[in-house]
Design an enzyme around this catalytic site. Structure first.
Site, PDB file in Angstrom:
ATOM      1  N   GLU A   1       0.817  -1.213   0.000  1.00 23.25           N
ATOM      2  CA  GLU A   1       0.000   0.000   0.000  1.00 23.25           C
ATOM      3  C   GLU A   1       0.854   1.267   0.000  1.00 23.25           C
ATOM      4  O   GLU A   1       1.953   1.284   0.547  1.00 23.25           O
ATOM      5  CB  GLU A   1      -0.862   0.041   1.270  1.00 23.25           C
ATOM      6  CG  GLU A   1      -1.865  -1.079   1.357  1.00 23.25           C
ATOM      7  CD  GLU A   1      -2.580  -1.104   2.700  1.00 23.25           C
ATOM      8  OE1 GLU A   1      -3.718  -1.561   2.740  1.00 23.25           O
ATOM      9  OE2 GLU A   1      -1.997  -0.659   3.694  1.00 23.25           O
TER      10      GLU A   1
ATOM     11  N   CYS B   1       3.361   8.276   1.690  1.00 29.60           N
ATOM     12  CA  CYS B   1       3.644   7.295   2.730  1.00 29.60           C
ATOM     13  C   CYS B   1       3.893   5.952   2.044  1.00 29.60           C
ATOM     14  O   CYS B   1       2.999   5.424   1.385  1.00 29.60           O
ATOM     15  CB  CYS B   1       2.435   7.213   3.666  1.00 29.60           C
ATOM     16  SG  CYS B   1       2.598   5.980   4.958  1.00 29.60           S
TER      17      CYS B   1
ATOM     18  N   CYS C   1       5.150  -7.533   7.638  1.00 28.60           N
ATOM     19  CA  CYS C   1       6.173  -7.163   8.615  1.00 28.60           C
ATOM     20  C   CYS C   1       6.355  -8.313   9.590  1.00 28.60           C
ATOM     21  O   CYS C   1       5.383  -8.950  10.002  1.00 28.60           O
ATOM     22  CB  CYS C   1       5.760  -5.897   9.370  1.00 28.60           C
ATOM     23  SG  CYS C   1       7.014  -5.313  10.538  1.00 28.60           S
TER      24      CYS C   1
ATOM     25  N   CYS D   1       3.952  -6.426  16.056  1.00 28.29           N
ATOM     26  CA  CYS D   1       3.297  -5.540  17.024  1.00 28.29           C
ATOM     27  C   CYS D   1       1.819  -5.932  17.061  1.00 28.29           C
ATOM     28  O   CYS D   1       1.168  -6.060  16.020  1.00 28.29           O
ATOM     29  CB  CYS D   1       3.485  -4.081  16.621  1.00 28.29           C
ATOM     30  SG  CYS D   1       5.228  -3.624  16.488  1.00 28.29           S
TER      31      CYS D   1
ATOM     32  N   CYS E   1      -1.142  -3.910  15.289  1.00 26.01           N
ATOM     33  CA  CYS E   1      -0.902  -3.473  13.906  1.00 26.01           C
ATOM     34  C   CYS E   1      -1.362  -4.551  12.922  1.00 26.01           C
ATOM     35  O   CYS E   1      -0.959  -5.715  13.027  1.00 26.01           O
ATOM     36  CB  CYS E   1       0.584  -3.177  13.736  1.00 26.01           C
ATOM     37  SG  CYS E   1       1.091  -2.969  12.019  1.00 26.01           S
TER      38      CYS E   1
ATOM     39  N   CYS F   1      -7.983   0.236   2.712  1.00 26.62           N
ATOM     40  CA  CYS F   1      -6.637  -0.015   3.196  1.00 26.62           C
ATOM     41  C   CYS F   1      -6.628  -0.782   4.511  1.00 26.62           C
ATOM     42  O   CYS F   1      -7.557  -0.717   5.297  1.00 26.62           O
ATOM     43  CB  CYS F   1      -5.892   1.303   3.378  1.00 26.62           C
ATOM     44  SG  CYS F   1      -5.117   1.818   1.864  1.00 26.62           S
TER      45      CYS F   1
END
Ligand code: SAH
Ligand code: SF4
Length: 370
Positions: free
Chosen positions: A94, A107, A114, A118, A121, A337
């Site tokens: 994204e 951004c 990832c 976390c 997230c 998103c």
């Protein structure tokens, strides 16, 4: 994993020259391509210094790395998001473009997914798909520029992924964005969850990018539960590395804090964080950007009320910490998103004036630049 194929924004200048020479073209053509793609920020098919046929041949020889899966724009036209599908293997990433009268911020994602895990997230909940290569990172900025009527001035590594866990490609991408696309290094923000060796490496790079560090908790016991990497690099070590970065680069560091109701939004937690950051040695004192939690499917937490965030911000600001709150903008397109929707609007509303001469309105530009 197979080596990435040469892509339009992945090749360096030498490789581009070899591709152009391989097509039987004179050397100056490579310079024209480079000047068009980066200097003028023009899509290849509109680099009019090149013959039309050559543009078409080059488009085949150097394909783009990203196909648009979906692209949505906010009703006011100020925010636009893309979900890209990489040509290499179809993985999805994204990008968000945020426009303001005086600046435009992109951004970008540094990884597909990832590995840092976390808990709050969405990207962390999904795990790591793969690293992005430099061309895939640079192309996010360039393609956003092509859709943007004004000059892109800021880039923030706050999309999917942990940039300092993909160090070399991110370094190469910053090199290209700064050296070739002409972005000021200060307008490039690298946001990290606290990869200490990466912060130290970044401090030694030739360009002074802006550093943002995601804290989310005033103490290790709580941060351990939100940010698994804290068990490896606890808060004190992260703050040390960030302070060293600030000292060697003379740059302000921004701390990010996702405000999670019932978890890290108590007044005593704001006070504890304030005490910790009051001693921050960096120029202009510490700056914390509060991000109201964007609820995700894999984490039991809702959005904090505006009043709660304000109370937390006031307590945090009392010992002299500069606090901004990210406000949501472009909410009408959030549905498209994942994690990025938390930060779709970027933006910061100054809560407390900084100590010293720094102008508070500059703060949002250094993070999400809204
Ligand atoms: N990996 C880097 C950069 C990408 S995340 C980092 O963690 O800093 C960018 C910012 O968005 C981080 O501060 C991150 O903690 C925050 N964030 C992630 N998920 C969020 C959510 N659900 N709500 C609010 N902020 C979130
Ligand atoms: Fe990764 Fe940043 Fe999400 Fe943590 S907050 S999982 S480091 S993208």
């Amino acid at each position: 994993m197979s080596a990435p194929v040469p892509t339009r924004y992945g090749v360096d200048r030498t490789t581009l020259a070899a591709v152009v020479a391989g097509l039987g073209e004179p050397r100056y053509r490579a310079d024209q391509v480079w000047a068009g793609l980066y200097g003028a920020r023009t899509p290849l098919d509109r680099v009019t210094s090149l013959p039309r046929a050559l543009r078409a041949t080059l488009a085949d020889a150097l394909p783009e790395a990203l196909d648009v899966a979906t692209s949505v724009e906010s009703a006011d036209g100020a925010t636009r998001k893309w979900l890209w599908r990489t040509r290499r293997d179809g993985t999805e990433v994204e990008t968000v473009l945020m426009r303001h009268p005086t600046r435009a911020t992109v951004c970008v994602s540094s990884q597909a997914g990832c590995a840092m895990g976390c808990t709050f997230c969405a990207t962390g909940q999904a795990g790591l798909d793969r690293h992005l290569d430099p061309g895939e990172i640079v192309e996010q900025v360039v393609r956003a520029q092509h859709a943007c009527p004004q000059r892109v001035t800021n880039v923030v590594f706050m999309g999917m992924g942990e940039p300092l866990a993909n160090y070399e490609p991110v370094r190469a991408a910053v090199d290209r964005l700064h050296g070739d696309l002409g972005l000021s290094a200060r307008q490039i923000t690298v946001s990290t969850v606290g990869v200490v060796p990466g912060i130290r490496r970044l401090a030694a790079e030739p360009w002074p990018v802006t550093l943002a560090v995601s804290l989310h908790a005033p103490d290790d016991a709580l941060r351990d539960t939100l940010v698994p990497l804290n068990r490896r690099y606890p808060i004190a070590e992260v703050l040390d590395a960030a302070a060293e970065f600030a000292a060697t680069r003379g740059r302000r560091v921004t701390f990010e804090y996702a405000v999670i109701p019932g978890v890290n939004d108590r007044i005593d937690q704001a006070e504890a964080l304030g005490r910790r950051l009051a001693a921050w040695p960096g120029r202009g004192g510490a700056h914390v950007n509060l991000i109201p939690l964007n609820p995700t499917a894999g984490f039991p937490g809702g959005t904090p009320s505006a009043g709660r965030v304000r109370t937390f911000a006031t307590a945090l600001a009392r010992p002299g910490v500069t606090v901004t709150v990210r406000r949501n903008r472009g909410v009408d397109i959030d549905a498209a998103c994942g994690q990025l929707r938390a930060r779709a609007g970027g933006g910061g509303t100054p809560i407390a004036p900084p100590r010293g001469p720094r102008a508070a309105p500059g703060a949002p530009a250094a993070t999400m630049g809204a």
